[in-house]
Every structure is written in C-alpha cells, then in structure tokens.
Design an enzyme around this catalytic site. Structure first.
Site, PDB file in Angstrom:
ATOM      1  N   GLY A  14      -1.124   1.106  -1.041  1.00 21.79           N
ATOM      2  CA  GLY A  14      -2.117   1.923  -0.351  1.00 21.79           C
ATOM      3  C   GLY A  14      -2.652   1.145   0.828  1.00 21.79           C
ATOM      4  O   GLY A  14      -1.924   0.431   1.499  1.00 21.79           O
ATOM      5  N   CYS A  15      -3.927   1.243   1.056  1.00 24.40           N
ATOM      6  CA  CYS A  15      -4.570   0.573   2.181  1.00 24.40           C
ATOM      7  C   CYS A  15      -4.456  -0.946   2.040  1.00 24.40           C
ATOM      8  O   CYS A  15      -4.771  -1.504   0.997  1.00 24.40           O
ATOM      9  CB  CYS A  15      -6.035   0.988   2.216  1.00 24.40           C
ATOM     10  SG  CYS A  15      -7.007   0.090   3.419  1.00 24.40           S
ATOM     11  N   PHE A  16      -4.021  -1.611   3.112  1.00 19.13           N
ATOM     12  CA  PHE A  16      -3.857  -3.063   3.014  1.00 19.13           C
ATOM     13  C   PHE A  16      -5.184  -3.795   2.888  1.00 19.13           C
ATOM     14  O   PHE A  16      -5.231  -4.916   2.397  1.00 19.13           O
ATOM     15  CB  PHE A  16      -2.995  -3.646   4.120  1.00 19.13           C
ATOM     16  CG  PHE A  16      -3.287  -3.264   5.551  1.00 19.13           C
ATOM     17  CD1 PHE A  16      -4.530  -2.873   5.996  1.00 19.13           C
ATOM     18  CD2 PHE A  16      -2.262  -3.297   6.471  1.00 19.13           C
ATOM     19  CE1 PHE A  16      -4.766  -2.534   7.318  1.00 19.13           C
ATOM     20  CE2 PHE A  16      -2.471  -2.968   7.803  1.00 19.13           C
ATOM     21  CZ  PHE A  16      -3.738  -2.585   8.217  1.00 19.13           C
ATOM     22  N   TRP A  17      -6.281  -3.188   3.299  1.00 16.76           N
ATOM     23  CA  TRP A  17      -7.588  -3.821   3.125  1.00 16.76           C
ATOM     24  C   TRP A  17      -7.880  -4.051   1.651  1.00 16.76           C
ATOM     25  O   TRP A  17      -8.438  -5.079   1.267  1.00 16.76           O
ATOM     26  CB  TRP A  17      -8.701  -2.979   3.724  1.00 16.76           C
ATOM     27  CG  TRP A  17      -8.586  -2.658   5.180  1.00 16.76           C
ATOM     28  CD1 TRP A  17      -7.887  -3.351   6.140  1.00 16.76           C
ATOM     29  CD2 TRP A  17      -9.199  -1.564   5.850  1.00 16.76           C
ATOM     30  NE1 TRP A  17      -8.037  -2.741   7.358  1.00 16.76           N
ATOM     31  CE2 TRP A  17      -8.840  -1.640   7.212  1.00 16.76           C
ATOM     32  CE3 TRP A  17     -10.018  -0.524   5.433  1.00 16.76           C
ATOM     33  CZ2 TRP A  17      -9.281  -0.723   8.161  1.00 16.76           C
ATOM     34  CZ3 TRP A  17     -10.459   0.390   6.378  1.00 16.76           C
ATOM     35  CH2 TRP A  17     -10.092   0.283   7.729  1.00 16.76           C
ATOM     36  N   CYS A  18      -7.528  -3.086   0.812  1.00 18.12           N
ATOM     37  CA  CYS A  18      -7.764  -3.188  -0.638  1.00 18.12           C
ATOM     38  C   CYS A  18      -6.923  -4.302  -1.251  1.00 18.12           C
ATOM     39  O   CYS A  18      -7.427  -5.145  -2.001  1.00 18.12           O
ATOM     40  CB  CYS A  18      -7.415  -1.876  -1.337  1.00 18.12           C
ATOM     41  SG  CYS A  18      -8.419  -0.461  -0.855  1.00 18.12           S
TER      42      CYS A  18
END
Length: 179
Positions: A14-18
């Site tokens: 999913g989101c690379f920030w997570c």
C-alpha cells in the site's frame, strides 16, 4: 555491524509512508528508502505519475537490514502482518495498482523464502493472499518529501488515522523484534 551481513528487501504494502514507518522501528534495519518499482513506463517516474495509476509502478520501500540481527524471513513476516495482503490493489482507502501488495525479490533465495512465508501466514487470513512475488527489475527512489514521511508529519491526519494504528499493531505482534 559487518557490511557482508547487509541485505536488501524490496516490497510494497500500500502506501510507502506506512511501510517505511513500520520498518523504522525494527531491530537490524539500517536504512529505508521509499520509491517505486514494477512499472512499464520508461524513465524515473514522479509521485504524481504514480498516483495516476497509469505507469504500472507500485509504491515500495527498499529496506537495508543486517541479517545477523534479523532474517529476511522475519522481515517478510513483519511485512505480511502489518498490511492486508488479501486485498487486490487496495489498502484501506488507498485504491489502485500503485497500492498493490508485492514482494520484489533480489535473488532466488529471497524468492523461495517469500513463497514459504506466504504459505505459512495464509492460514491466519480469512481470504486468499494476493501478494505478488516477482523479480526486482528497477527501483526508483521517491522524491525527498516522501522519505521519513511519518516522522516528519506525525500529526498530519493520514499519519494519525492510518499509520499510527499500524504501528500499534506492529508493537503488539512483534515487540521482540523492535528497537
């Protein structure tokens, strides 16, 4: 730390920030770079292009870890249990192929370990795992504003409501693997 123990792991959940925020807390992780892999459009993609879903790239992180501290298998187990590997092209409200669950292996040994880990964790999920396992072709580093995102934006809404709960889950499931 011995440099011969350093290995790379590349995956998207999913989101690379997570994913970046999760691995910043793991013992043995030396470096994390957010970026893009798996696309079909030539050249270095931008975040805006990735968000269109038209390039075929996934948001990924590339993790440099010390294999004398944590194994690739443990890295993958943490990865597989801190995102939903059963939803195709989606994590929470994030939808599109750029948010797919994917493991990019760097060699045959990593491919074999990934296949074993997916089989091991499958019984813990109600739905089938859809995580791709594919050879890493090219990794493109994301723009600087996407590096160390959670630490730099912890009070931002997305971070508070999406990333913080993932970190709580990480701490509950993998306390023995944390810094």
């Amino acid at each position: 730390m011995n440099n011969e123990n350093l290995q790379l792991a590349t995956f998207g959940g999913g989101c690379f920030w997570c994913t970046e925020a999760v691995f910043q807390e793991v013992k043995g992780v030396e470096k994390i770079v957010s970026g893009y892999s798996g696309g079909t459009v030539p050249g270095h993609p931008t975040y805006r292009e990735i968000c269109s879903g038209l390039t075929g790239h996934a948001e990924v992180v590339q993790v440099t870890f010390d294999s004398s501290v944590i194994s690739y298998q443990d890295i993958l187990i943490i990865f597989m249990t801190t995102h939903d590997p059963t939803t195709l092209n989606k994590q929470g409200a994030d939808r599109g192929t750029q948010y797919r669950s994917v493991i990019y292996y760097h060699d045959t040994a990593q491919k074999e370990i990934a296949e074993v880990v997916l089989k091991e964790v499958a019984p813990y999920y109600e739905n089938a795992i859809v995580t791709e396992i594919t050879a890493l072709d090219v990794f493109y580093k994301a723009e600087e504003e996407h590096q160390d995102y959670y630490r730099n934006n912890e009070t931002q809404g997305y971070c508070s409501f999406v990333i913080t709960p993932k970190l709580v889950k990480l701490r509950e499931l993998h306390a023995d693997k944390l810094k």
